[in-house]
Scaffold this active site. Structure first.
Site, PDB file in Angstrom:
ATOM      1  N   ASP A  73       0.863  -1.188   0.000  1.00  0.00           N
ATOM      2  CA  ASP A  73       0.000   0.000   0.000  1.00  0.00           C
ATOM      3  C   ASP A  73       0.896   1.234   0.000  1.00  0.00           C
ATOM      4  O   ASP A  73       1.473   1.596   1.020  1.00  0.00           O
ATOM      5  CB  ASP A  73      -0.889  -0.023   1.237  1.00  0.00           C
ATOM      6  CG  ASP A  73      -1.824   1.174   1.320  1.00  0.00           C
ATOM      7  OD1 ASP A  73      -1.784   2.044   0.414  1.00  0.00           O
ATOM      8  OD2 ASP A  73      -2.610   1.255   2.291  1.00  0.00           O
ATOM      9  N   ILE A  74       0.994   1.906  -1.151  1.00  0.00           N
ATOM     10  CA  ILE A  74       1.927   3.025  -1.278  1.00  0.00           C
ATOM     11  C   ILE A  74       1.400   4.304  -0.627  1.00  0.00           C
ATOM     12  O   ILE A  74       2.103   5.314  -0.631  1.00  0.00           O
ATOM     13  CB  ILE A  74       2.298   3.267  -2.763  1.00  0.00           C
ATOM     14  CG1 ILE A  74       1.074   3.274  -3.693  1.00  0.00           C
ATOM     15  CG2 ILE A  74       3.272   2.174  -3.209  1.00  0.00           C
ATOM     16  CD1 ILE A  74       0.272   4.520  -3.680  1.00  0.00           C
ATOM     17  N   ASN A 100       0.369   6.605 -10.225  1.00  0.00           N
ATOM     18  CA  ASN A 100      -0.868   6.417 -10.977  1.00  0.00           C
ATOM     19  C   ASN A 100      -2.020   5.851 -10.148  1.00  0.00           C
ATOM     20  O   ASN A 100      -3.175   5.939 -10.557  1.00  0.00           O
ATOM     21  CB  ASN A 100      -0.579   5.483 -12.167  1.00  0.00           C
ATOM     22  CG  ASN A 100      -1.824   5.076 -12.916  1.00  0.00           C
ATOM     23  OD1 ASN A 100      -2.387   5.857 -13.673  1.00  0.00           O
ATOM     24  ND2 ASN A 100      -2.269   3.842 -12.684  1.00  0.00           N
ATOM     25  N   TYR A 171     -12.293  13.704  -5.267  1.00  0.00           N
ATOM     26  CA  TYR A 171     -11.354  13.359  -6.345  1.00  0.00           C
ATOM     27  C   TYR A 171     -10.768  14.613  -6.982  1.00  0.00           C
ATOM     28  O   TYR A 171      -9.559  14.699  -7.226  1.00  0.00           O
ATOM     29  CB  TYR A 171     -12.101  12.512  -7.373  1.00  0.00           C
ATOM     30  CG  TYR A 171     -11.326  12.127  -8.599  1.00  0.00           C
ATOM     31  CD1 TYR A 171     -10.349  11.140  -8.551  1.00  0.00           C
ATOM     32  CD2 TYR A 171     -11.599  12.718  -9.832  1.00  0.00           C
ATOM     33  CE1 TYR A 171      -9.650  10.754  -9.684  1.00  0.00           C
ATOM     34  CE2 TYR A 171     -10.913  12.348 -10.970  1.00  0.00           C
ATOM     35  CZ  TYR A 171      -9.938  11.365 -10.896  1.00  0.00           C
ATOM     36  OH  TYR A 171      -9.255  10.992 -12.028  1.00  0.00           O
ATOM     37  N   LYS A 175      -6.815  15.637  -7.000  1.00  0.00           N
ATOM     38  CA  LYS A 175      -6.085  15.797  -8.259  1.00  0.00           C
ATOM     39  C   LYS A 175      -5.535  17.211  -8.405  1.00  0.00           C
ATOM     40  O   LYS A 175      -4.437  17.390  -8.964  1.00  0.00           O
ATOM     41  CB  LYS A 175      -6.994  15.441  -9.438  1.00  0.00           C
ATOM     42  CG  LYS A 175      -7.298  13.948  -9.552  1.00  0.00           C
ATOM     43  CD  LYS A 175      -6.036  13.117  -9.732  1.00  0.00           C
ATOM     44  CE  LYS A 175      -6.327  11.688 -10.123  1.00  0.00           C
ATOM     45  NZ  LYS A 175      -5.089  10.879 -10.216  1.00  0.00           N
TER      46      LYS A 175
END
Length: 301
Positions: A73-74, A100, A171, A175
């Protein structure tokens, strides 16, 4: 293929499906050794029984390339650190990180729960920051030891982060934060030989099935404009040594179109030289707006 990334070690997060998979395959086809990261969760971030990272790594090896799978889990410090370690310990170094990974929990703002806000911001924004931070620490150490890298980071933004998107407040905010993070990282890490850019892609993935439903009809004239593979060539170039001198930039990529996004720039200005009254400030603001370019519409409005 040109071999533009021959010998480079490339990490791609969220590479089990969609855009990430396309990027991983494209880097491998250009000679890169790839660490395929995917935590293996569903569209909403819930656990998934599949191991897509292993599947993509095997796909690369079957085609004659080099790849390993990483399922950490990054968006955790240990997961991001282990991702960098996997690249360095397996292949002897790290040249490129493509951030990504992401998922969606769409709600209108009045229905958007705190957990859904935190989960999306965590995987997108924190999930970009932590791999970037650990990779940057590795590259800083390399530069300090006299081994200045030719390092690249490619972040994944979205038109939602540039323009906003109805029903995607979490979201869109995440972003937009990724774009700001890209600009800061480009400014801070250049001294260590690191270039940082972002791509805002439009392509067919699990995350965009509803958003781009109308554009996902059968491809015309044999060209599938929504295929994720259309975005990957730009990402591969940005992850290569060939993009020397390009940093702190944001690109949109869709089908056969690439656009340099120019971001916030000063428009019409008024300076009274002293404090405005509220009425004067309002009048000045309306005059400035009359001379300004109209904003582009929010997605879904």
């Amino acid at each position: 293929m040109s071999g533009i990334c021959s010998g480079r070690v490339v990490v791609v997060t969220g590479a089990g499906r969609g855009l990430g998979r396309a990027h991983a395959l494209a880097f491998a086809a250009e000679g890169a050794r790839v660490v395929v990261n995917d935590f293996g969760v569903g569209l909403d971030g819930a656990p998934d029984a599949e191991n897509p990272a292993a599947r993509v790594a095997e796909e690369i090896r079957a085609a004659g390339g080099e790849a390993i799978a990483h399922t950490g889990d990054i968006a955790t410090g240990e997961g991001a650190a282990s991702l960098v370690r996997a690249a360095v310990e397996t292949y002897g170094g790290l040249d490129t990180v493509v951030n990504n990974a992401g998922f969606l929990r769409d709600r209108m703002l009045v229905n958007l729960g705190e957990d859904d806000w935190d989960a999306v911001v965590r995987v997108h924004l924190k999930g970009h920051f932590l791999p970037l931070r650990h990779a940057a620490a590795h590259w800083r150490a390399e530069a300090g030891a006299g081994r200045r890298p030719t390092a690249r980071i490619v972040n994944t933004g979205s038109g939602a982060g540039l323009l906003g998107s109805v029903g995607q407040g979490n979201y869109s905010a995440a972003k937009a934060g990724i774009v700001a993070l890209t600009l800061v990282a480009a400014a801070e890490l250049g001294r260590y030989g690191v270039q940082v850019n972002a791509v805002a892609p439009a392509a067919r993935t699990r995350m965009t099935e509803r958003t781009f439903a109308a554009a996902m009809a059968a491809p015309a004239a044999g060209f599938d404009a929504m295929a994720p593979e259309n975005v990957s060539p730009l990402v591969v170039w940005l992850g290569s040594a060939a993009c020397s001198g390009v940093t702190g930039r944001v690109f949109e990529a869709e089908g056969g179109r690439i656009t340099v996004m120019e971001g916030w720039r000063p428009g019409p200005t008024a300076d009274k030289g002293r404090r405005w009254s509220p009425g004067e400030a309002g009048e000045a603001a309306r005059e400035l707006l009359a001379r300004a370019e109209p904003p582009r519409g929010v997605y879904g409005a």
